[in-house]
Design an enzyme around this catalytic site. Sequence first.
Site, PDB file in Angstrom:
ATOM      1  N   ASP A   1      19.166  -9.621 -11.988  1.00 28.03           N
ATOM      2  CA  ASP A   1      17.770  -9.480 -11.549  1.00 28.03           C
ATOM      3  C   ASP A   1      17.790  -9.114 -10.064  1.00 28.03           C
ATOM      4  O   ASP A   1      18.769  -9.383  -9.366  1.00 28.03           O
ATOM      5  CB  ASP A   1      16.996 -10.782 -11.791  1.00 28.03           C
ATOM      6  CG  ASP A   1      15.495 -10.531 -11.943  1.00 28.03           C
ATOM      7  OD1 ASP A   1      15.038  -9.406 -11.651  1.00 28.03           O
ATOM      8  OD2 ASP A   1      14.776 -11.467 -12.349  1.00 28.03           O
ATOM      9  N   ASP A   2      16.695  -8.507  -9.583  1.00 22.16           N
ATOM     10  CA  ASP A   2      16.708  -8.035  -8.191  1.00 22.16           C
ATOM     11  C   ASP A   2      16.359  -9.122  -7.195  1.00 22.16           C
ATOM     12  O   ASP A   2      16.714  -9.021  -6.022  1.00 22.16           O
ATOM     13  CB  ASP A   2      15.767  -6.835  -8.012  1.00 22.16           C
ATOM     14  CG  ASP A   2      14.403  -7.127  -8.571  1.00 22.16           C
ATOM     15  OD1 ASP A   2      13.671  -7.920  -7.973  1.00 22.16           O
ATOM     16  OD2 ASP A   2      14.081  -6.585  -9.641  1.00 22.16           O
TER      17      ASP A   2
ATOM     18  N   TYR B   1      13.597  -3.751  -3.885  1.00 17.62           N
ATOM     19  CA  TYR B   1      12.643  -3.955  -4.969  1.00 17.62           C
ATOM     20  C   TYR B   1      11.449  -3.007  -4.977  1.00 17.62           C
ATOM     21  O   TYR B   1      11.087  -2.472  -6.019  1.00 17.62           O
ATOM     22  CB  TYR B   1      12.130  -5.409  -4.909  1.00 17.62           C
ATOM     23  CG  TYR B   1      10.985  -5.698  -5.841  1.00 17.62           C
ATOM     24  CD1 TYR B   1      11.193  -5.762  -7.220  1.00 17.62           C
ATOM     25  CD2 TYR B   1       9.685  -5.888  -5.365  1.00 17.62           C
ATOM     26  CE1 TYR B   1      10.141  -6.007  -8.083  1.00 17.62           C
ATOM     27  CE2 TYR B   1       8.635  -6.140  -6.229  1.00 17.62           C
ATOM     28  CZ  TYR B   1       8.867  -6.200  -7.581  1.00 17.62           C
ATOM     29  OH  TYR B   1       7.828  -6.443  -8.442  1.00 17.62           O
TER      30      TYR B   1
ATOM     31  N   SER C   1      13.102  -3.144 -12.516  1.00 20.64           N
ATOM     32  CA  SER C   1      13.538  -2.978 -11.131  1.00 20.64           C
ATOM     33  C   SER C   1      15.002  -3.364 -10.903  1.00 20.64           C
ATOM     34  O   SER C   1      15.578  -3.007  -9.886  1.00 20.64           O
ATOM     35  CB  SER C   1      12.624  -3.758 -10.186  1.00 20.64           C
ATOM     36  OG  SER C   1      12.451  -5.063 -10.657  1.00 20.64           O
TER      37      SER C   1
ATOM     38  N   CYS D   1       0.836  -1.192   0.000  1.00 14.06           N
ATOM     39  CA  CYS D   1       0.000   0.000   0.000  1.00 14.06           C
ATOM     40  C   CYS D   1       0.871   1.242   0.000  1.00 14.06           C
ATOM     41  O   CYS D   1       2.024   1.215   0.420  1.00 14.06           O
ATOM     42  CB  CYS D   1      -0.877   0.036   1.245  1.00 14.06           C
ATOM     43  SG  CYS D   1      -2.019  -1.343   1.329  1.00 14.06           S
TER      44      CYS D   1
ATOM     45  N   CYS E   1      14.864  -5.161   8.959  1.00 15.54           N
ATOM     46  CA  CYS E   1      14.258  -6.500   8.973  1.00 15.54           C
ATOM     47  C   CYS E   1      14.781  -7.228   7.740  1.00 15.54           C
ATOM     48  O   CYS E   1      14.793  -6.677   6.646  1.00 15.54           O
ATOM     49  CB  CYS E   1      12.735  -6.407   8.889  1.00 15.54           C
ATOM     50  SG  CYS E   1      11.959  -8.030   8.652  1.00 15.54           S
TER      51      CYS E   1
ATOM     52  N   CYS F   1      12.118  -2.497   6.524  1.00 20.25           N
ATOM     53  CA  CYS F   1      12.049  -3.590   5.537  1.00 20.25           C
ATOM     54  C   CYS F   1      13.101  -3.380   4.456  1.00 20.25           C
ATOM     55  O   CYS F   1      12.981  -2.478   3.622  1.00 20.25           O
ATOM     56  CB  CYS F   1      10.666  -3.616   4.904  1.00 20.25           C
ATOM     57  SG  CYS F   1      10.565  -4.715   3.481  1.00 20.25           S
TER      58      CYS F   1
ATOM     59  N   CYS G   1       6.889 -13.390   4.414  1.00 17.03           N
ATOM     60  CA  CYS G   1       6.808 -12.116   5.127  1.00 17.03           C
ATOM     61  C   CYS G   1       5.433 -11.993   5.758  1.00 17.03           C
ATOM     62  O   CYS G   1       4.423 -12.264   5.106  1.00 17.03           O
ATOM     63  CB  CYS G   1       7.013 -10.964   4.138  1.00 17.03           C
ATOM     64  SG  CYS G   1       6.742  -9.351   4.903  1.00 17.03           S
TER      65      CYS G   1
ATOM     66  N   GLY H   1       0.452  -0.187  -5.034  1.00 15.15           N
ATOM     67  CA  GLY H   1      -0.848  -0.865  -4.947  1.00 15.15           C
ATOM     68  C   GLY H   1      -1.743  -0.446  -6.077  1.00 15.15           C
ATOM     69  O   GLY H   1      -1.927   0.749  -6.303  1.00 15.15           O
TER      70      GLY H   1
ATOM     71  N   CYS I   1      12.725 -12.395   5.683  1.00  9.07           N
ATOM     72  CA  CYS I   1      12.451 -13.290   4.550  1.00  9.07           C
ATOM     73  C   CYS I   1      13.727 -13.932   4.032  1.00  9.07           C
ATOM     74  O   CYS I   1      13.672 -14.903   3.276  1.00  9.07           O
ATOM     75  CB  CYS I   1      11.700 -12.554   3.443  1.00  9.07           C
ATOM     76  SG  CYS I   1      12.437 -10.983   2.986  1.00  9.07           S
TER      77      CYS I   1
ATOM     78  N   ASN J   1      -0.553   1.251   5.832  1.00  8.03           N
ATOM     79  CA  ASN J   1       0.408   0.474   5.050  1.00  8.03           C
ATOM     80  C   ASN J   1       1.124  -0.462   6.023  1.00  8.03           C
ATOM     81  O   ASN J   1       1.729   0.012   6.986  1.00  8.03           O
ATOM     82  CB  ASN J   1       1.407   1.413   4.369  1.00  8.03           C
ATOM     83  CG  ASN J   1       2.528   0.698   3.635  1.00  8.03           C
ATOM     84  OD1 ASN J   1       3.573   1.277   3.409  1.00  8.03           O
ATOM     85  ND2 ASN J   1       2.343  -0.550   3.271  1.00  8.03           N
ATOM     86  N   GLY J   2       1.058  -1.768   5.741  1.00  3.49           N
ATOM     87  CA  GLY J   2       1.713  -2.746   6.611  1.00  3.49           C
ATOM     88  C   GLY J   2       0.737  -3.844   6.976  1.00  3.49           C
ATOM     89  O   GLY J   2      -0.362  -3.919   6.432  1.00  3.49           O
TER      90      GLY J   2
HETATM   91  S1  SF4 Z   1      10.253 -10.190   5.972  1.00  6.58           S
HETATM   92 FE1  SF4 Z   1      11.322  -9.361   4.159  1.00  6.58          FE
HETATM   93  S2  SF4 Z   1       9.726  -8.323   2.984  1.00  6.58           S
HETATM   94 FE2  SF4 Z   1       8.896  -8.661   5.053  1.00  6.58          FE
HETATM   95  S3  SF4 Z   1       9.359  -6.801   6.201  1.00  6.58           S
HETATM   96 FE3  SF4 Z   1      11.041  -8.193   6.565  1.00  6.58          FE
HETATM   97  S4  SF4 Z   1      12.558  -7.701   4.939  1.00  6.58           S
HETATM   98 FE4  SF4 Z   1      10.607  -6.799   4.344  1.00  6.58          FE
END
Ligand code: SF4
Length: 475
Positions: A352-353, A249, A290, A9, A440, A243, A389, A35, A443, A109-110
């Site tokens: 690629d990303d 990306y 990207s 979002c 974070c 994040c 995620c 979004g 993932c 957003n989140g």
């Molecule tokens: S898990 Fe990955 S995509 Fe989700 S917030 Fe953490 S870094 Fe971002």
Amino acid sequence: MSEHIKEFCGLFGIYGTPDAAKHTYYGLYALQHRGEEGAGIASTDGATIRDFRGMGQVGDVFTSDSFEVLAGHAAIGHVRYSTTGSNNITNVQPIVVQYSRGEIAVAHNGNLVNAQPMRSKLESRGSIFRTTTDSEIVLHLLAASCQADWLEALANSLNEIKGAFSLLFITPNEIVGVRDPNGFRPLMLGKLKDSYCFASETCAFDLIGAEVIREVAPGELISINQSGLTSRHYAPPVRHARCIFELIYFARADSVIFGEHVHLFRQRLGRQLVKEHGVDADIVVAVPHSATSAAIGYHRESGIPLEQGFIANNYMGRTFIQPIQGKRHEYVNIKLNAVPQVLKGRKVVVVDDSIVRGTTTAGKMRMLRKAGAKEIHLRISCPPHRYPCYYGIDFASCEELIANKVPPEKMAEFFEVDSIGYLSIEGMKACAECEPDGFCMACFDGKYPVHVTEGTGKWSLEMPHKPKVPAAAKH
Ligand code: SF4
């Protein structure tokens, strides 16, 4: 990346200008990449809140008539991809409600990771929810609070929700911007003449000619009304967990978020890839669009010429339908075309990303080979995705992620390339100039900064029997 990984979002808000809704429209236009399922604006003229919401992209939702409805000096807006709840008009934000203190609207957003127990608790006390989004929960907490001061009530409510939330609120006489204490999702503060504005990314400020002031700090609550701007920290400090995938990306390359210029950050990822997975080649090619910045970085660090080996079809929207049955036209062939005049007989580094499910990567590599590439060296500007995620990105489950399905030594063979190299976690972190330990990366490493309640997921507020969170999601 051209898989069906979805953005989440985007938020924009402004206070103190007669054209608030129009500026918000432009802001949302700049944030469209975050979004495409729905868009909405809620505005105030000082007496009441009006809203206009619709399914689809910003340019399709609003007409000139919308702005007559939305006349006022303050507005907040939202573009949505559904990370919690169905894709329908009821769930399109901002969510506008009336409660004991008057009218209020919220845009989010989140993703909350305690949405399900919070909603059950509120419903058991009599709350009736209008939507199936987690975003509505904060409104019910606010309504249930006995605090006389509404910002105090809001601060208390925010301390009950957990997970990723950048939020904008509007009442008839103010707008409020909030970021969760970990700072998962971006939220920036800007200024346009005498007006203050909020946006998920600074590209929205650029479009309306606003200047960037700073990011809203993790755990900060900023309210803007006719007396000006006030800020408070509503939660005790915790480890920041911005994040990192926003930088890799999601965010637009011309934005500044988390103190980093996105394009320059991605260039550093590309440079780092050369240090970790350099290879003798004739040309560097980006997977559009990207991976362009990372490919430029790879080219600059390695000295290998950058070429346009893929051309993207810019007119392919998300509503593409398959009129002919079968696989005669693969999705990737419609989106991209390889250029034999560039590729034939060449040793190619293709950047690629990310690869998430890997559903389209093999097709892209086949396309390069068919166009005559002699060697293909695939370089990915982030580490392998191994975990889902729960903080607002609609990734695949653990089982669907290609890095969990194909062992590293078989990956090149799987994608039909001569070699493959992913960036390391340490290398990725080293590319951050601002607070490298404040991200974070769950993932990639499975270390979830905020505990995920069992049952968290896109459908958790709709399905009575929800899919369980895999064991890896819990810390
Ligand atoms: S898990 Fe990955 S995509 Fe989700 S917030 Fe953490 S870094 Fe971002």
